[in-house]
Design a protein around this motif. Structure first.
Motif, short mmCIF file in Angstrom:
data_model
loop_
_atom_site.label_atom_id
_atom_site.label_comp_id
_atom_site.label_asym_id
_atom_site.label_seq_id
_atom_site.Cartn_x
_atom_site.Cartn_y
_atom_site.Cartn_z
N ASP A 111 0.81 -1.22 0.00
CA ASP A 111 0.00 0.00 0.00
C ASP A 111 0.85 1.27 0.00
N GLY A 112 2.16 1.12 0.23
CA GLY A 112 3.06 2.26 0.19
C GLY A 112 3.06 3.12 1.44
N THR A 113 2.23 2.80 2.43
CA THR A 113 2.17 3.62 3.64
C THR A 113 2.39 2.83 4.93
N THR A 114 2.03 1.55 4.94
CA THR A 114 2.16 0.74 6.15
C THR A 114 3.58 0.19 6.25
N PRO A 115 4.31 0.53 7.31
CA PRO A 115 5.70 0.07 7.44
C PRO A 115 5.80 -1.45 7.58
N ILE A 116 6.90 -1.99 7.06
CA ILE A 116 7.27 -3.40 7.29
C ILE A 116 8.07 -3.40 8.59
N SER A 117 7.69 -4.25 9.53
CA SER A 117 8.42 -4.34 10.79
C SER A 117 9.30 -5.58 10.79
N GLY A 118 9.99 -5.79 11.89
CA GLY A 118 10.79 -6.99 12.07
C GLY A 118 10.12 -7.98 13.01
N ARG A 119 8.85 -7.73 13.35
CA ARG A 119 8.15 -8.62 14.28
C ARG A 119 7.81 -9.95 13.62
N ASP A 133 6.06 -18.92 14.55
CA ASP A 133 7.20 -18.15 15.02
C ASP A 133 7.22 -18.10 16.54
N GLU A 134 8.34 -17.67 17.07
CA GLU A 134 8.39 -17.37 18.50
C GLU A 134 7.45 -16.19 18.75
N PHE A 135 7.05 -16.02 19.99
CA PHE A 135 6.16 -14.92 20.34
C PHE A 135 6.99 -13.70 20.72
N GLY A 136 6.65 -12.56 20.14
CA GLY A 136 7.35 -11.32 20.46
C GLY A 136 6.79 -10.66 21.70
N ILE A 137 7.70 -10.09 22.49
CA ILE A 137 7.31 -9.32 23.68
C ILE A 137 8.13 -8.04 23.70
N ASP A 138 7.64 -7.03 24.43
CA ASP A 138 8.42 -5.82 24.60
C ASP A 138 9.39 -6.03 25.76
N LEU A 139 10.15 -5.01 26.12
CA LEU A 139 11.16 -5.15 27.17
C LEU A 139 10.57 -5.33 28.56
N TYR A 140 9.26 -5.13 28.69
CA TYR A 140 8.59 -5.33 29.98
C TYR A 140 7.85 -6.66 30.03
N GLY A 141 7.99 -7.47 28.98
CA GLY A 141 7.35 -8.78 28.94
C GLY A 141 5.94 -8.78 28.38
N ASN A 142 5.47 -7.62 27.90
CA ASN A 142 4.13 -7.55 27.33
C ASN A 142 4.14 -8.09 25.90
N ILE A 144 3.63 -8.43 22.00
CA ILE A 144 3.49 -7.47 20.90
C ILE A 144 2.82 -8.20 19.74
N ALA A 145 2.08 -7.46 18.97
CA ALA A 145 1.33 -8.04 17.86
C ALA A 145 2.27 -8.52 16.77
N ASN A 146 1.87 -9.61 16.12
CA ASN A 146 2.59 -10.05 14.93
C ASN A 146 2.37 -9.03 13.82
#
Length: 178
Positions: A111-119, A133-142, A144-146
């Motif tokens: 779409d040219g506007t939505t960034p590609i992440s590394g999640r 895949d493994e499950f992603g979390i933030d640095l506080y253990g929460n 994060i969405a795929n």
């Protein structure tokens, strides 16, 4: 590119050079500044008119830590969960040994506007099974969405038409960017 080794020219040598003055990639929720780095690929683009070597590279999936198990679930901390994948052009001055970033190209979905992440991008089954895949979390253990098009980008090739092909380590996938 791999070709036959020409040992008649002597043994290859390794030189190390420091990538000074790297730009800020982002700041964690805890206020830690992370600089651009963690490159996973390298493509030689030729020489400048003044003799500098030109390269194209890409950071891995963004800053992350080693995964760990919580019970049977493998979790990976992402320091910058909103990291946007990018290509980075730089020049290497063979005389001064200076490395200079000349361009950063952020990568987007079709779409040219939505960034590609590394999640991580796929949770199809239970942990440890195919297509999960493994499950992603933030640095506080929460959690994060795929990102369904998130990529652990590991290699880059420039096509004859000037577009870029990147390969994904999360699964056998090839991304093409114009």
């Amino acid at each position: 590119p791999l070709g036959t080794k020409d040992w008649g020219r002597g043994l290859p040598r390794l030189e190390k050079h420091t990538f000074d003055n790297r730009p800020l990639l982002g700041t964690t929720a805890a206020g830690q500044e992370i600089l651009l780095g963690g490159f996973s690929s390298l493509w030689f683009e030729g020489m400048t008119s003044d003799g500098k070597m030109k390269f194209l590279t890409n950071p891995d999936r963004g800053p992350n830590a080693e995964p760990f198990n919580i019970g049977v679930i493998l979790k990976r901390p992402f320091a910058l969960p909103n990291y946007q994948a990018r290509l980075v052009r730089f020049e290497f001055d063979t005389t001064s040994k200076a490395i200079t970033i000349t361009q950063q190209l952020p990568l987007f979905r079709p779409d040219g506007t939505t960034p590609i992440s590394g999640r991580p991008n796929l949770q199809a089954q239970a942990q440890g099974l195919a297509y999960t895949d493994e499950f992603g979390i933030d640095l506080y253990g929460n959690p994060i969405a795929n990102d369904e098009l998130g990529g652990d980008l590991e290699g880059v090739v420039v096509a004859p038409d000037g577009s870029f092909y990147l390969v994904d380590e999360y699964r056998p996938a090839i991304y093409n960017f114009d």
